[in-house]
Design a protein around this motif. Structure first.
Motif, PDB file in Angstrom:
ATOM      1  N   LEU A 144      -4.346  -2.483   5.305  1.00 13.41           N
ATOM      2  CA  LEU A 144      -3.138  -2.853   5.361  1.00 13.41           C
ATOM      3  C   LEU A 144      -2.304  -2.206   3.876  1.00 13.41           C
ATOM      4  CD1 LEU A 144      -2.981  -6.478   6.295  1.00 13.41           C
ATOM      5  CD2 LEU A 144      -1.581  -4.672   7.298  1.00 13.41           C
ATOM      6  N   LEU A 145      -3.069  -1.988   2.989  1.00 12.67           N
ATOM      7  CA  LEU A 145      -2.766  -1.411   1.821  1.00 12.67           C
ATOM      8  C   LEU A 145      -2.176   0.145   1.810  1.00 12.67           C
ATOM      9  CD1 LEU A 145      -2.278  -1.313  -1.448  1.00 12.67           C
ATOM     10  CD2 LEU A 145      -4.575  -0.742  -1.524  1.00 12.67           C
ATOM     11  N   LYS A 146      -2.930   0.860   2.754  1.00 10.67           N
ATOM     12  CA  LYS A 146      -2.579   2.176   3.032  1.00 10.67           C
ATOM     13  C   LYS A 146      -1.323   2.017   3.968  1.00 10.67           C
ATOM     14  CE  LYS A 146      -4.351   6.835   3.838  1.00 10.67           C
ATOM     15  NZ  LYS A 146      -5.326   7.585   4.303  1.00 10.67           N
ATOM     16  N   LEU A 147      -1.122   1.334   4.781  1.00 13.00           N
ATOM     17  CA  LEU A 147      -0.142   1.184   5.793  1.00 13.00           C
ATOM     18  C   LEU A 147       1.151   0.906   5.023  1.00 13.00           C
ATOM     19  CD1 LEU A 147       0.867   1.376   8.829  1.00 13.00           C
ATOM     20  CD2 LEU A 147      -0.019  -0.759   8.993  1.00 13.00           C
ATOM     21  N   VAL A 148       1.202  -0.261   4.220  1.00 16.34           N
ATOM     22  CA  VAL A 148       2.170  -0.710   3.321  1.00 16.34           C
ATOM     23  C   VAL A 148       2.653   0.548   2.463  1.00 16.34           C
ATOM     24  CG1 VAL A 148       2.982  -2.219   1.511  1.00 16.34           C
ATOM     25  CG2 VAL A 148       1.693  -3.121   3.588  1.00 16.34           C
ATOM     26  N   GLU A 149       1.825   1.220   1.971  1.00 21.88           N
ATOM     27  CA  GLU A 149       2.003   2.191   0.956  1.00 21.88           C
ATOM     28  C   GLU A 149       2.701   3.583   1.502  1.00 21.88           C
ATOM     29  OE1 GLU A 149      -1.481   3.043  -1.028  1.00 21.88           O
ATOM     30  OE2 GLU A 149      -0.711   1.973  -2.719  1.00 21.88           O
ATOM     31  N   GLU A 150       2.346   4.008   2.775  1.00 25.64           N
ATOM     32  CA  GLU A 150       2.317   5.174   3.319  1.00 25.64           C
ATOM     33  C   GLU A 150       2.729   5.064   4.565  1.00 25.64           C
ATOM     34  OE1 GLU A 150      -1.085   7.386   3.047  1.00 25.64           O
ATOM     35  OE2 GLU A 150      -1.465   7.241   0.958  1.00 25.64           O
ATOM     36  N   GLY A 151       3.156   3.810   5.331  1.00 30.15           N
ATOM     37  CA  GLY A 151       3.738   3.952   6.594  1.00 30.15           C
ATOM     38  C   GLY A 151       5.069   4.457   6.961  1.00 30.15           C
ATOM     39  N   PRO A 152       5.457   4.239   8.235  1.00 33.55           N
ATOM     40  CA  PRO A 152       6.659   4.797   8.558  1.00 33.55           C
ATOM     41  C   PRO A 152       7.928   3.828   7.852  1.00 33.55           C
ATOM     42  CG  PRO A 152       5.794   3.506  10.411  1.00 33.55           C
ATOM     43  CD  PRO A 152       4.673   3.866   9.278  1.00 33.55           C
TER      44      PRO A 152
END
Length: 304
Positions: A144-152
């Motif tokens: 989730l960390l990467k998604l929160v940081e780099e998500g759309p």
């Protein structure tokens, strides 16, 4: 699996009638959500903590993202988007659960990562709501960390946790924390109860755990209050490990975390963290607090 799912008005996450479309109760947190939404500054990652109604606050934030009412008054509670959020039928508000496991499997989170890149069906944002971060594993949170940081840019994440320590610091630092307080008339567990459990464990005295369980049961704690107590205790044991590995913890926890690290081995501390997490999860099922306390006390007595 990921699903769109809303709890019943009583908070029963196993199902029940949909919440009626009526205005949200005004709270300090709702005021902050409205203020941020009116300025277009509502963070895409919110962490809702404390003993108050976190799920209701998360729903109001989800509605603020989707609301089509006046910009100065979002969520309005009256527009079609707000009503759909409250009724649990908005296609772009996804509440994450995993009914097949006690914790949320990392595969579920990976599915969310894929789903997040599919544009919203009808709303302005695609909102993922996590009702209980205690069910998220470390692997889940790292994904989730990467998604929160780099998500759309249209993806938003609403994390609910009684204790913020349930969320890894790396993920927590990417969120805006909104702390809720209980409605008047409720009696949540106090931090002192969680600390008392830790000190009882450190005593290693036969009968001590059963005696504490009786005292706590007399308080007639709700399942939510007992969950908060166990979460607090688990957080202290986790902080003891942090100290043992040379890290730093909050000043208020330093003394007790240090005692835990001084009296128990790392293996024993890890075992206690796992045990407290297990019983914390039990509070999420339809099990009375007395039964949870009794089972935990019996297991602790065997360890002592």
């Amino acid at each position: 699996m990921i699903d769109t799912y809303e709890a019943s008005p009583a908070g029963d996450e196993k199902g029940g009638p949909a919440m009626p479309a009526a205005p949200w109760r005004e709270t300090a947190v709702l005021s902050r959500i409205r203020s941020a939404a009116s300025r277009g500054a509502l963070s895409h990652a919110l962490l809702l903590t404390g003993p108050g109604d976190r799920l209701a606050a998360a729903r109001s934030a989800a509605a603020a993202f989707q609301c089509t009412g006046p910009e100065r008054d979002r969520p309005c509670g009256a527009c079609p988007a707000c009503r759909k959020v409250r009724e649990g039928i908005h296609p772009d508000v996804i509440t994450v659960r995993d009914t097949e496991h006690k914790t949320i499997a990392v595969e579920v989170i990976r599915d969310i990562r894929k789903d997040a890149y599919i544009r919203p069906n009808e709303g302005a944002r695609k909102v993922y709501l996590f009702p209980d971060c205690a069910l998220l594993t470390e692997a889940d949170q790292n994904v989730l960390l990467k998604l929160v940081e780099e998500g759309p840019p249209y993806a938003a994440f609403l994390f609910c946790a009684e204790n913020p320590a349930a969320v890894l610091q790396t993920l927590r630092s990417r969120c805006i924390e909104l702390r809720l307080h209980p409605a008047s008339g409720t009696a949540p567990a106090e931090d002192g109860d969680g600390e008392a459990l830790c000190r009882t464990i450190l005593k290693k005295e036969p009968g001590a755990a059963a005696e504490l369980a009786v005292r706590l049961e007399r308080k007639k704690l709700s399942r939510e209050a007992l969950a908060a107590l166990l979460e607090r205790s688990g957080a202290l044991f986790s902080e003891a490990l942090v100290l043992l590995y040379g890290g730093t913890v909050e000043e208020r926890d330093r003394e007790l975390a240090g005692l835990i690290g001084g009296r128990l081995t790392k293996t024993q501390i890890v075992r206690m963290i796992e045990l407290l997490k297990e019983y914390r999860r039990e509070c999420g099922y339809n099990v009375g607090p007395g039964h949870v306390l009794g089972a935990l006390a019996a297991e602790l007595e065997e360890i002592f």
